[in-house]
Scaffold this active site. Sequence first.
Site, mmCIF file in Angstrom:
data_model
loop_
_atom_site.group_PDB
_atom_site.id
_atom_site.type_symbol
_atom_site.label_atom_id
_atom_site.label_comp_id
_atom_site.label_asym_id
_atom_site.label_seq_id
_atom_site.Cartn_x
_atom_site.Cartn_y
_atom_site.Cartn_z
ATOM 1 N N CYS A 118 12.609 6.551 -4.889
ATOM 2 C CA CYS A 118 11.272 7.147 -5.073
ATOM 3 C C CYS A 118 11.313 8.670 -5.198
ATOM 4 C CB CYS A 118 10.355 6.771 -3.914
ATOM 5 S SG CYS A 118 10.283 5.012 -3.631
ATOM 6 N N HIS A 301 4.610 11.836 -2.973
ATOM 7 C CA HIS A 301 4.920 10.445 -3.349
ATOM 8 C C HIS A 301 3.830 9.550 -2.773
ATOM 9 C CE1 HIS A 301 6.720 6.631 -3.868
ATOM 10 N NE2 HIS A 301 7.273 6.526 -2.675
ATOM 11 N N ASN A 331 2.436 1.783 -4.964
ATOM 12 C CA ASN A 331 3.668 2.566 -4.909
ATOM 13 C C ASN A 331 4.476 2.285 -6.172
ATOM 14 O OD1 ASN A 331 6.225 3.579 -4.444
ATOM 15 N ND2 ASN A 331 6.372 2.809 -2.345
HETATM 16 O O1 UT7 Z 1 8.392 4.230 -1.453
HETATM 17 C C1 UT7 Z 1 9.316 3.662 -0.581
HETATM 18 C C2 UT7 Z 1 8.979 4.000 0.784
HETATM 19 N N1 UT7 Z 1 8.147 2.975 1.398
HETATM 20 C C3 UT7 Z 1 7.227 3.321 2.291
HETATM 21 O O2 UT7 Z 1 6.983 4.484 2.481
HETATM 22 C C4 UT7 Z 1 6.561 2.274 3.128
HETATM 23 C C5 UT7 Z 1 6.419 2.746 4.554
HETATM 24 N N2 UT7 Z 1 5.811 1.773 5.414
HETATM 25 C C6 UT7 Z 1 4.499 1.423 5.326
HETATM 26 O O3 UT7 Z 1 3.806 1.931 4.465
HETATM 27 C C7 UT7 Z 1 3.935 0.463 6.337
HETATM 28 O O4 UT7 Z 1 4.875 0.253 7.366
HETATM 29 C C8 UT7 Z 1 3.503 -0.903 5.728
HETATM 30 C C9 UT7 Z 1 2.296 -0.729 4.853
HETATM 31 C C10 UT7 Z 1 4.663 -1.489 4.923
HETATM 32 C C11 UT7 Z 1 3.137 -1.886 6.847
HETATM 33 O O5 UT7 Z 1 2.100 -1.315 7.648
HETATM 34 P P1 UT7 Z 1 2.236 -1.327 9.240
HETATM 35 O O6 UT7 Z 1 1.016 -0.738 9.777
HETATM 36 O O7 UT7 Z 1 3.545 -0.657 9.571
HETATM 37 O O8 UT7 Z 1 2.242 -2.855 9.556
HETATM 38 P P2 UT7 Z 1 3.338 -3.683 10.377
HETATM 39 O O9 UT7 Z 1 4.582 -3.853 9.587
HETATM 40 O O10 UT7 Z 1 3.452 -3.108 11.756
HETATM 41 O O11 UT7 Z 1 2.627 -5.094 10.498
HETATM 42 C C12 UT7 Z 1 1.461 -5.270 11.290
HETATM 43 C C13 UT7 Z 1 1.001 -6.706 11.174
HETATM 44 C C14 UT7 Z 1 2.111 -7.729 11.386
HETATM 45 O O12 UT7 Z 1 1.555 -8.835 12.047
HETATM 46 P P3 UT7 Z 1 1.742 -9.029 13.642
HETATM 47 O O13 UT7 Z 1 3.222 -9.077 13.856
HETATM 48 O O14 UT7 Z 1 1.102 -7.830 14.256
HETATM 49 O O15 UT7 Z 1 1.023 -10.308 13.906
HETATM 50 C C15 UT7 Z 1 2.490 -8.130 9.990
HETATM 51 O O16 UT7 Z 1 3.044 -9.422 9.926
HETATM 52 O O17 UT7 Z 1 0.502 -6.937 9.851
HETATM 53 C C16 UT7 Z 1 1.153 -8.093 9.300
HETATM 54 N N3 UT7 Z 1 1.245 -7.909 7.861
HETATM 55 C C17 UT7 Z 1 0.246 -8.265 7.023
HETATM 56 N N4 UT7 Z 1 -0.973 -8.820 7.243
HETATM 57 C C18 UT7 Z 1 -1.762 -9.038 6.171
HETATM 58 C C19 UT7 Z 1 2.259 -7.377 7.124
HETATM 59 N N5 UT7 Z 1 1.930 -7.381 5.836
HETATM 60 C C20 UT7 Z 1 0.684 -7.923 5.731
HETATM 61 C C21 UT7 Z 1 -0.177 -8.185 4.661
HETATM 62 N N6 UT7 Z 1 -1.378 -8.730 4.921
HETATM 63 N N7 UT7 Z 1 0.151 -7.874 3.391
#
Ligand code: UT7
Length: 374
Positions: A118, A301, A331
Amino acid sequence: MGCTIIGCGKALPALEVANDDLAKLVETNDEWIVTRTGISSRHIAVDETGTDLAEAAARAALGWSPDGWCEASLAPEDIDLVIAATFTSDALVPSAAGLLRERLGLENAIAFDLNAACTGFVYALTVAETMMAASAAGFPGAAGRNPIRRALVVGSERLTHVTDWADRSTCVLFGDGAGAAVVEWDEARPGILASFILNTTDDTGALSCPHAFDAPVPFDADGVAPALLDGAGNVPYATMPPASHADDAHVAALQEPPLQTVYMDGQKVFKFATEAMTEAIHRVLERSGVALEDVACIVPHQANERIIKYAAKKLGLPLDLFQLSIANVGNTSAASVPMALADAYAAGRIKRGDKVIMVAFGGGFTSGAVLFEA
Ligand code: UT7
């Protein structure tokens, strides 16, 4: 004197897919995606190739189509260099830059690709600027090398083609697109004032995408694989497809379809991203001697709106200083910064003389920033 941005453009695939449509594929919902990422929809290249997208963005940046921002339209023969930042090129050979050079008829240009995930566009711009500066300075030996006066720098991705559509933690994030900038060495303008690029070891494997060119190799660690030999001690490769050895584990492994999708541990990348972004911004300010309060616009980004908000808070800056373009594109990796830059120019947010920072982070890990005077 310096490397000055004189044109900028972007292109998106025709198909726009809303969050609600993704809820038909995986267990997710519009509210979760919008709240956690700021993304409402993304564009998916169904009919467009990466070269198609890069070409449309480049034409806008060159002033050959009315869709971009352009100070001065250039002729094909004016471009000396094309760098394409991508990790989803249409082919490994020819390069994405080579295909683009051919499409645009840039007969005088050298062309190559660069993969820094990225952060690719920030790296590519830094490489172009360095080549131009060396060429202009006539450093010892420069006279014997390609003179580089004007360059086309492109970030182009079809991320949705390396997306695991069954993984809700990544498939809701990615989109396709291309952004392009035309840069010119100008004796009368400062252009790029500072750049900073950095690699940090991703020792936890938080972000990766394997390649897919694992053609079957008829060897094991000791040489020609015994399981492949026929009664005469030869490998009947041309006449007997490996499938006829289906009981052999070696052959079966060779025939496994390669898994070429992005894996990401979102939380680890989130933590890296916020630190990398603020560090890169501080470093270009230090290197240029420009004060943070003199920066007119920051083009980050677009990975997650929350990352940008977090960085703004950490830097003590108002969010409206940052170009936010993620809502309808998601993204788009290396295409993200040049597309956001094109949005900023199109919105009239960047005026001549303004100090602007582009900042990015990505897999590898890579990170970096470029500070320029418009
Ligand atoms: O360009 C490359 C670089 N990439 C990035 O910069 C990405 C960086 N990371 C992020 O942007 C975030 O970490 C994400 C958007 C990927 C995820 O957000 P988060 O607030 O960190 O969520 P999480 O991974 O802590 O997940 C929270 C909950 C989980 O459920 P439980 O374990 O709390 O029950 C996930 O399973 O949200 C769940 N979850 C979803 N729920 C509905 C994960 N993806 C989804 C989804 N829809 N699409």
